[in-house]
Design a protein around this motif. Structure first.
Motif, PDB file in Angstrom:
ATOM      1  N   ALA A  12      54.535 -44.421  75.221  1.00 31.08           N
ATOM      2  CA  ALA A  12      53.763 -45.064  76.275  1.00 31.08           C
ATOM      3  C   ALA A  12      52.867 -44.036  76.952  1.00 31.08           C
ATOM      4  O   ALA A  12      53.192 -42.849  77.003  1.00 31.08           O
ATOM      5  CB  ALA A  12      54.684 -45.709  77.307  1.00 31.08           C
ATOM      6  N   HIS A  13      51.752 -44.517  77.466  1.00 39.18           N
ATOM      7  CA  HIS A  13      50.828 -43.665  78.207  1.00 39.18           C
ATOM      8  C   HIS A  13      50.632 -44.238  79.604  1.00 39.18           C
ATOM      9  O   HIS A  13      50.588 -45.459  79.788  1.00 39.18           O
ATOM     10  CB  HIS A  13      49.482 -43.568  77.492  1.00 39.18           C
ATOM     11  CG  HIS A  13      49.556 -42.848  76.176  1.00 39.18           C
ATOM     12  ND1 HIS A  13      49.924 -43.492  75.003  1.00 39.18           N
ATOM     13  CD2 HIS A  13      49.340 -41.548  75.851  1.00 39.18           C
ATOM     14  CE1 HIS A  13      49.910 -42.616  74.008  1.00 39.18           C
ATOM     15  NE2 HIS A  13      49.562 -41.431  74.501  1.00 39.18           N
ATOM     16  N   SER A  14      50.564 -43.351  80.556  1.00 39.13           N
ATOM     17  CA  SER A  14      50.360 -43.737  81.949  1.00 39.13           C
ATOM     18  C   SER A  14      49.434 -42.706  82.576  1.00 39.13           C
ATOM     19  O   SER A  14      49.061 -41.718  81.916  1.00 39.13           O
ATOM     20  CB  SER A  14      51.700 -43.774  82.695  1.00 39.13           C
ATOM     21  OG  SER A  14      52.150 -42.456  82.983  1.00 39.13           O
ATOM     22  N   PRO A  15      49.055 -42.874  83.838  1.00 39.91           N
ATOM     23  CA  PRO A  15      48.226 -41.848  84.489  1.00 39.91           C
ATOM     24  C   PRO A  15      48.877 -40.471  84.495  1.00 39.91           C
ATOM     25  O   PRO A  15      48.191 -39.460  84.700  1.00 39.91           O
ATOM     26  CB  PRO A  15      48.061 -42.396  85.913  1.00 39.91           C
ATOM     27  CG  PRO A  15      48.180 -43.873  85.764  1.00 39.91           C
ATOM     28  CD  PRO A  15      49.221 -44.065  84.701  1.00 39.91           C
ATOM     29  N   ARG A  16      50.174 -40.413  84.272  1.00 39.95           N
ATOM     30  CA  ARG A  16      50.886 -39.129  84.279  1.00 39.95           C
ATOM     31  C   ARG A  16      50.973 -38.510  82.892  1.00 39.95           C
ATOM     32  O   ARG A  16      51.491 -37.413  82.730  1.00 39.95           O
ATOM     33  CB  ARG A  16      52.289 -39.324  84.873  1.00 39.95           C
ATOM     34  CG  ARG A  16      52.262 -39.618  86.366  1.00 39.95           C
ATOM     35  CD  ARG A  16      53.534 -40.267  86.838  1.00 39.95           C
ATOM     36  NE  ARG A  16      53.743 -41.562  86.216  1.00 39.95           N
ATOM     37  CZ  ARG A  16      53.132 -42.691  86.604  1.00 39.95           C
ATOM     38  NH1 ARG A  16      52.279 -42.657  87.616  1.00 39.95           N
ATOM     39  NH2 ARG A  16      53.358 -43.819  85.986  1.00 39.95           N
ATOM     40  N   GLY A  17      50.475 -39.226  81.862  1.00 36.29           N
ATOM     41  CA  GLY A  17      50.471 -38.681  80.520  1.00 36.29           C
ATOM     42  C   GLY A  17      51.289 -39.499  79.543  1.00 36.29           C
ATOM     43  O   GLY A  17      51.479 -40.704  79.725  1.00 36.29           O
ATOM     44  N   VAL A  33      58.285 -35.933  78.065  1.00 30.15           N
ATOM     45  CA  VAL A  33      57.109 -36.294  78.852  1.00 30.15           C
ATOM     46  C   VAL A  33      56.055 -35.224  78.629  1.00 30.15           C
ATOM     47  O   VAL A  33      56.298 -34.038  78.897  1.00 30.15           O
ATOM     48  CB  VAL A  33      57.449 -36.412  80.350  1.00 30.15           C
ATOM     49  CG1 VAL A  33      56.187 -36.684  81.151  1.00 30.15           C
ATOM     50  CG2 VAL A  33      58.478 -37.509  80.585  1.00 30.15           C
ATOM     51  N   ASN A  34      54.903 -35.627  78.092  1.00 33.67           N
ATOM     52  CA  ASN A  34      53.830 -34.678  77.764  1.00 33.67           C
ATOM     53  C   ASN A  34      54.341 -33.531  76.904  1.00 33.67           C
ATOM     54  O   ASN A  34      53.961 -32.369  77.092  1.00 33.67           O
ATOM     55  CB  ASN A  34      53.165 -34.163  79.037  1.00 33.67           C
ATOM     56  CG  ASN A  34      52.417 -35.254  79.770  1.00 33.67           C
ATOM     57  OD1 ASN A  34      51.848 -36.148  79.158  1.00 33.67           O
ATOM     58  ND2 ASN A  34      52.424 -35.189  81.096  1.00 33.67           N
ATOM     59  N   GLY A  35      55.214 -33.870  75.972  1.00 31.32           N
ATOM     60  CA  GLY A  35      55.752 -32.885  75.044  1.00 31.32           C
ATOM     61  C   GLY A  35      56.888 -32.045  75.579  1.00 31.32           C
ATOM     62  O   GLY A  35      57.485 -31.262  74.834  1.00 31.32           O
ATOM     63  N   VAL A  36      57.230 -32.193  76.860  1.00 33.99           N
ATOM     64  CA  VAL A  36      58.287 -31.401  77.482  1.00 33.99           C
ATOM     65  C   VAL A  36      59.615 -32.162  77.400  1.00 33.99           C
ATOM     66  O   VAL A  36      59.688 -33.326  77.800  1.00 33.99           O
ATOM     67  CB  VAL A  36      57.962 -31.087  78.951  1.00 33.99           C
ATOM     68  CG1 VAL A  36      59.093 -30.297  79.598  1.00 33.99           C
ATOM     69  CG2 VAL A  36      56.647 -30.315  79.044  1.00 33.99           C
ATOM     70  N   PHE A  37      60.642 -31.510  76.882  1.00 30.26           N
ATOM     71  CA  PHE A  37      61.964 -32.128  76.791  1.00 30.26           C
ATOM     72  C   PHE A  37      62.484 -32.474  78.179  1.00 30.26           C
ATOM     73  O   PHE A  37      62.424 -31.658  79.099  1.00 30.26           O
ATOM     74  CB  PHE A  37      62.937 -31.164  76.107  1.00 30.26           C
ATOM     75  CG  PHE A  37      64.364 -31.646  76.096  1.00 30.26           C
ATOM     76  CD1 PHE A  37      64.801 -32.541  75.145  1.00 30.26           C
ATOM     77  CD2 PHE A  37      65.262 -31.207  77.062  1.00 30.26           C
ATOM     78  CE1 PHE A  37      66.124 -32.986  75.133  1.00 30.26           C
ATOM     79  CE2 PHE A  37      66.581 -31.646  77.071  1.00 30.26           C
ATOM     80  CZ  PHE A  37      67.014 -32.540  76.094  1.00 30.26           C
ATOM     81  N   PRO A 101      56.868 -46.905  84.152  1.00 34.09           N
ATOM     82  CA  PRO A 101      57.198 -48.281  83.774  1.00 34.09           C
ATOM     83  C   PRO A 101      57.815 -48.388  82.387  1.00 34.09           C
ATOM     84  O   PRO A 101      58.715 -49.211  82.162  1.00 34.09           O
ATOM     85  CB  PRO A 101      55.834 -48.991  83.822  1.00 34.09           C
ATOM     86  CG  PRO A 101      55.004 -48.172  84.747  1.00 34.09           C
ATOM     87  CD  PRO A 101      55.458 -46.757  84.540  1.00 34.09           C
ATOM     88  N   ALA A 102      57.378 -47.553  81.451  1.00 28.65           N
ATOM     89  CA  ALA A 102      57.901 -47.625  80.086  1.00 28.65           C
ATOM     90  C   ALA A 102      59.385 -47.283  80.037  1.00 28.65           C
ATOM     91  O   ALA A 102      60.145 -47.895  79.277  1.00 28.65           O
ATOM     92  CB  ALA A 102      57.123 -46.685  79.168  1.00 28.65           C
ATOM     93  N   VAL A 103      59.810 -46.309  80.830  1.00 32.31           N
ATOM     94  CA  VAL A 103      61.224 -45.922  80.846  1.00 32.31           C
ATOM     95  C   VAL A 103      62.080 -47.082  81.339  1.00 32.31           C
ATOM     96  O   VAL A 103      63.158 -47.361  80.792  1.00 32.31           O
ATOM     97  CB  VAL A 103      61.425 -44.665  81.717  1.00 32.31           C
ATOM     98  CG1 VAL A 103      62.905 -44.366  81.919  1.00 32.31           C
ATOM     99  CG2 VAL A 103      60.740 -43.462  81.071  1.00 32.31           C
ATOM    100  N   TYR A 156      61.183 -25.665  87.298  1.00 35.09           N
ATOM    101  CA  TYR A 156      60.804 -26.078  85.942  1.00 35.09           C
ATOM    102  C   TYR A 156      60.276 -27.512  85.971  1.00 35.09           C
ATOM    103  O   TYR A 156      60.777 -28.398  85.284  1.00 35.09           O
ATOM    104  CB  TYR A 156      61.998 -25.973  84.991  1.00 35.09           C
ATOM    105  CG  TYR A 156      62.523 -24.569  84.860  1.00 35.09           C
ATOM    106  CD1 TYR A 156      62.030 -23.716  83.874  1.00 35.09           C
ATOM    107  CD2 TYR A 156      63.483 -24.076  85.742  1.00 35.09           C
ATOM    108  CE1 TYR A 156      62.494 -22.411  83.763  1.00 35.09           C
ATOM    109  CE2 TYR A 156      63.958 -22.772  85.638  1.00 35.09           C
ATOM    110  CZ  TYR A 156      63.454 -21.955  84.649  1.00 35.09           C
ATOM    111  OH  TYR A 156      63.917 -20.661  84.544  1.00 35.09           O
ATOM    112  N   LEU A 157      59.261 -27.738  86.769  1.00 39.64           N
ATOM    113  CA  LEU A 157      58.760 -29.088  86.984  1.00 39.64           C
ATOM    114  C   LEU A 157      58.015 -29.626  85.770  1.00 39.64           C
ATOM    115  O   LEU A 157      57.174 -28.944  85.184  1.00 39.64           O
ATOM    116  CB  LEU A 157      57.828 -29.114  88.192  1.00 39.64           C
ATOM    117  CG  LEU A 157      58.459 -28.808  89.553  1.00 39.64           C
ATOM    118  CD1 LEU A 157      57.371 -28.667  90.602  1.00 39.64           C
ATOM    119  CD2 LEU A 157      59.449 -29.888  89.945  1.00 39.64           C
ATOM    120  N   VAL A 158      58.324 -30.871  85.401  1.00 42.77           N
ATOM    121  CA  VAL A 158      57.527 -31.587  84.415  1.00 42.77           C
ATOM    122  C   VAL A 158      56.250 -32.086  85.076  1.00 42.77           C
ATOM    123  O   VAL A 158      55.174 -32.071  84.488  1.00 42.77           O
ATOM    124  CB  VAL A 158      58.323 -32.770  83.826  1.00 42.77           C
ATOM    125  CG1 VAL A 158      57.447 -33.593  82.884  1.00 42.77           C
ATOM    126  CG2 VAL A 158      59.562 -32.265  83.084  1.00 42.77           C
TER     127      VAL A 158
END
Length: 229
Positions: A12-17, A33-37, A101-103, A156-158
């Motif tokens: 899914a894509h959102s304004p956050r990536g 999220v954006n490639g980050v585990f 929303p996707a989660v 270590y913020l996503v």
């Protein structure tokens, strides 16, 4: 911990990536999220400990005449913190705040088999919203427990926007929503002395607990920080 995504189950894509739920060759589901585990279904001990640590402490200290326990969870993720909370019969209601929303949709679709039945639990209210919005929507002194697992911790913020979650201003908002003797518990992927100091400043004291975790061949620890109102 795998660093290579396997079969994509959902994207899914959102304004956050980009948010991706994938399945590794061994069947483990992984959220990135954006490639980050972010988390997976193989290592859920710290998510469960976040719930157990707070609930056991609160239920052990409360008066027998108290009514049902009211919990707010910041961050749905793959649903294991919620799953642990729902295992307590004393819990009367759970508000879960999840920004993606996707989660939420994947949870409602039952894509994580271990927690699929939880979507039918009538005690659960899902909010697709920023955690600050969900907290501000609660009445003062009405929650018993607030559990925060919205990012990997202050170091270590996503999402950089989540930095405020670990600061004193937001923690005070959480404290104001707690009933007397209520608990705030915050998850972090690494030691966070600045978070410990913020919790201590707001609540007067802080309890720190390390949870041992094995990620493949790596032995590490996740960390929980707790304050009592």
């Amino acid at each position: 911990m795998s660093t290579v995504a396997g079969e994509r189950v959902a994207t899914a894509h959102s304004p956050r990536g980009e948010t991706v739920l994938s399945r590794r060759e061994d069947g483990t589901l992984e959220l990135r999220v954006n490639g980050v585990f972010v988390m997976d279904t193989a290592h859920t001990a710290s998510e469960r400990a976040l719930a157990r640590n707070a609930l056991d402490a609160f239920l052990g200290a409360r008066k027998p005449s108290r009514g049902g326990t009211r919990v707010l969870i910041g961050g749905l993720g793959l649903g294991f913190t919620l799953h642990e909370v729902l295992g307590y019969s004393d819990v009367d209601s759970v508000v879960v705040s999840e920004i993606e929303p996707a989660v939420v949709e994947w949870f409602l679709q039952g894509l994580v088999p271990e927690v699929a039945a939880d979507r039918l639990d009538e005690r659960v209210a899902l909010h697709t919203a920023e955690i600050a919005e969900s907290v501000s929507g609660q009445q003062d002194s009405t929650l018993d427990i607030v559990l925060l697992d919205v990012d990997n911790g202050p170091g270590y913020l996503v999402r950089s926007e989540n930095a405020s979650v670990y600061g004193t201003s937001f923690l005070r908002q959480c404290r104001d929503k707690l009933s007397p003797g209520g608990l705030l518990a915050v998850w972090s992927s690494a030691p966070a002395p600045e978070l410990a100091e913020s919790v201590r400043e707001v609540f007067g004291s802080v309890e720190q607990r390390a949870v041992p975790v094995t990620l493949g061949s790596l032995e590490t620890e996740y960390h929980l920080y707790t304050g009592v109102s």
